[in-house]
Write a protein that holds these residues in place. Structure first.
Motif, PDB file in Angstrom:
ATOM      1  N   HIS A  14       0.836  -1.211   0.000  1.00  0.00           N
ATOM      2  CA  HIS A  14       0.000   0.000   0.000  1.00  0.00           C
ATOM      3  C   HIS A  14       0.867   1.256   0.000  1.00  0.00           C
ATOM      4  O   HIS A  14       0.607   2.205  -0.751  1.00  0.00           O
ATOM      5  CB  HIS A  14      -0.906  -0.005   1.234  1.00  0.00           C
ATOM      6  N   TRP A  15       1.913   1.272   0.829  1.00  0.00           N
ATOM      7  CA  TRP A  15       2.740   2.471   0.933  1.00  0.00           C
ATOM      8  C   TRP A  15       3.625   2.681  -0.292  1.00  0.00           C
ATOM      9  O   TRP A  15       3.920   3.820  -0.655  1.00  0.00           O
ATOM     10  CB  TRP A  15       3.553   2.441   2.226  1.00  0.00           C
ATOM     11  N   ILE A  16       4.035   1.607  -0.937  1.00  0.00           N
ATOM     12  CA  ILE A  16       4.785   1.759  -2.197  1.00  0.00           C
ATOM     13  C   ILE A  16       3.921   2.492  -3.218  1.00  0.00           C
ATOM     14  O   ILE A  16       4.397   3.401  -3.920  1.00  0.00           O
ATOM     15  CB  ILE A  16       5.233   0.386  -2.730  1.00  0.00           C
ATOM     16  N   ASN A  17       2.654   2.132  -3.296  1.00  0.00           N
ATOM     17  CA  ASN A  17       1.729   2.800  -4.211  1.00  0.00           C
ATOM     18  C   ASN A  17       1.411   4.218  -3.748  1.00  0.00           C
ATOM     19  O   ASN A  17       1.311   5.144  -4.561  1.00  0.00           O
ATOM     20  CB  ASN A  17       0.432   2.000  -4.341  1.00  0.00           C
ATOM     21  N   GLU A  18       1.261   4.388  -2.445  1.00  0.00           N
ATOM     22  CA  GLU A  18       0.911   5.699  -1.901  1.00  0.00           C
ATOM     23  C   GLU A  18       2.011   6.725  -2.191  1.00  0.00           C
ATOM     24  O   GLU A  18       1.732   7.880  -2.515  1.00  0.00           O
ATOM     25  CB  GLU A  18       0.687   5.568  -0.389  1.00  0.00           C
ATOM     26  N   TYR A  73      10.347   8.639  -0.920  1.00  0.00           N
ATOM     27  CA  TYR A  73      10.562   7.423  -0.119  1.00  0.00           C
ATOM     28  C   TYR A  73      11.588   7.696   0.987  1.00  0.00           C
ATOM     29  O   TYR A  73      11.442   7.215   2.110  1.00  0.00           O
ATOM     30  CB  TYR A  73      11.052   6.276  -0.998  1.00  0.00           C
ATOM     31  N   SER A  74      12.606   8.467   0.664  1.00  0.00           N
ATOM     32  CA  SER A  74      13.603   8.838   1.671  1.00  0.00           C
ATOM     33  C   SER A  74      12.947   9.614   2.807  1.00  0.00           C
ATOM     34  O   SER A  74      13.248   9.392   3.989  1.00  0.00           O
ATOM     35  CB  SER A  74      14.710   9.672   1.023  1.00  0.00           C
ATOM     36  N   LYS A  75      12.039  10.516   2.449  1.00  0.00           N
ATOM     37  CA  LYS A  75      11.317  11.272   3.487  1.00  0.00           C
ATOM     38  C   LYS A  75      10.433  10.339   4.308  1.00  0.00           C
ATOM     39  O   LYS A  75      10.315  10.495   5.533  1.00  0.00           O
ATOM     40  CB  LYS A  75      10.481  12.374   2.837  1.00  0.00           C
ATOM     41  N   TYR A  76       9.824   9.358   3.648  1.00  0.00           N
ATOM     42  CA  TYR A  76       8.996   8.366   4.343  1.00  0.00           C
ATOM     43  C   TYR A  76       9.814   7.625   5.410  1.00  0.00           C
ATOM     44  O   TYR A  76       9.341   7.430   6.537  1.00  0.00           O
ATOM     45  CB  TYR A  76       8.410   7.396   3.317  1.00  0.00           C
ATOM     46  N   THR A  77      11.043   7.215   5.079  1.00  0.00           N
ATOM     47  CA  THR A  77      11.854   6.504   6.070  1.00  0.00           C
ATOM     48  C   THR A  77      12.209   7.415   7.244  1.00  0.00           C
ATOM     49  O   THR A  77      12.322   6.944   8.388  1.00  0.00           O
ATOM     50  CB  THR A  77      13.143   5.922   5.452  1.00  0.00           C
ATOM     51  N   ASP A  78      12.379   8.705   6.980  1.00  0.00           N
ATOM     52  CA  ASP A  78      12.617   9.644   8.083  1.00  0.00           C
ATOM     53  C   ASP A  78      11.404   9.700   9.015  1.00  0.00           C
ATOM     54  O   ASP A  78      11.553   9.756  10.243  1.00  0.00           O
ATOM     55  CB  ASP A  78      12.908  11.050   7.542  1.00  0.00           C
ATOM     56  N   VAL A  79      10.207   9.681   8.429  1.00  0.00           N
ATOM     57  CA  VAL A  79       8.994   9.705   9.244  1.00  0.00           C
ATOM     58  C   VAL A  79       8.875   8.413  10.059  1.00  0.00           C
ATOM     59  O   VAL A  79       8.432   8.428  11.204  1.00  0.00           O
ATOM     60  CB  VAL A  79       7.744   9.920   8.372  1.00  0.00           C
TER      61      VAL A  79
END
Length: 303
Positions: A14-18, A73-79
């Motif tokens: 889901h998050w890959i698509n998001e 995606y990099s920002k996602y890993t920070d979150v």
């Protein structure tokens, strides 16, 4: 029984698509990802956050290199690590600045630190010390005593590397998503105060290390510091080690499935479509436009 649940694997998809759902404005997309992930974690608590920590270390192969998806995606890993530190009891903030600062800042009454999350494609082979930003993190402390870089365990050097020497010299903790997963589970069991003290001990362990490129010596010191802190950590450690092995298999399957589909798509292209594909990959049109824009800029004019 598998440690990583089917729901966590589905949520990964889901998050890959998001993250691929781009608006064209990076700032807006980054805020959306942070808000949606924070909402999800607040609703589903530990299970959701553990799923992200266990699987977020692999950048999806479907994202083009240096693309908007890859940057988001990099920002996602920070979150993800921001939410993990919150779960451990820290006041945490994802910083909006784009240069010369760390991505996450954490404070508590006892101490403070900055943090950065790293992720890599499974197909990425050559990595060097600059990929891990250890020296940069030291420069980005801005008065804070500690810094940490959180990485997928399977992508870290396992024998020798300058990053471990830099870590000990500069008091920058090179850690993994697995260590963070153990940390948030420990906070849920023993309380946030103890989890905060646990991380403090690990930071102090790095600070006291003899600078060395030896990976084994580094990880033995870090891992022993954690396991000696409280006997209940050993079972959490054992389960997260199993989860790490599972995550590698899941990430490999995800990447190989994409590449198989991509190979099949390319094989079905017509000759004209294949030529267009190659031209697009080589970015020839953009390079032609750049060349055509070159002109006398007038700096040699005398009047």
């Amino acid at each position: 029984m598998d440690i990583i649940s089917g729901q966590q694997i589905e949520n990964r998809a889901h998050w890959i698509n998001e993250i691929s759902r781009l608006s064209g404005d990076f700032g807006v997309d980054a805020e959306r990802v942070e808000a949606e992930l924070s909402q999800e974690v607040s609703e589903n608590r530990l299970s959701s956050l553990l799923g992200h920590l266990r699987l977020c270390g692999a950048i999806p192969e479907g994202y083009r290199h240096d693309s908007s998806e890859e940057k988001l995606y990099s920002k996602y890993t920070d979150v993800v690590i921001h939410e993990a530190f919150k779960a451990m009891g820290f006041t945490s903030l994802v910083l909006k600045e784009r240069a010369n600062v760390a991505d996450v800042e954490c404070v508590t009454e006892e101490y403070s630190f900055v943090a950065d999350a790293k992720a890599f494609r499974l197909s990425r082979t050559a990595k060097n010390q600059k990929d891990f930003k250890v020296q940069a993190m030291d420069n980005w402390k801005h008065g804070k005593p500690f810094a940490t870089v959180v990485c997928p365990a399977y992508q870290l050097p396992s024998r020798t590397s300058q990053i471990y020497q830099q870590a000990a010299t500069r008091s920058v903790l090179v850690s993994t998503y697995t260590h963070l997963a153990v940390g948030i589970r420990y906070a849920a069991l023993a309380g946030q105060e103890k989890a905060i003290s646990l991380l403090h001990k690990v930071f102090q362990t790095v600070e006291a290390l003899n600078p060395s490129k030896n990976a084994i010596a580094y990880w033995q010191a870090i891992n022993t510091a954690m396991l000696d802190f409280d006997k209940i950590l050993s079972e959490l450690w054992r389960e997260e080690k199993i989860a790490l092995t599972e995550s590698i298999g899941i990430s490999k399957q995800e990447a190989l499935q994409f590449l198989a589909k991509e190979r099949e798509r390319i094989m079905r292209l017509s000759r004209d479509e294949a030529i267009k594909e190659v031209l697009k990959l080589r970015k020839l049109d953009n390079r032609v436009k750049a060349i055509n824009k070159v002109a006398d800029n007038g700096i040699l004019n005398t009047r």
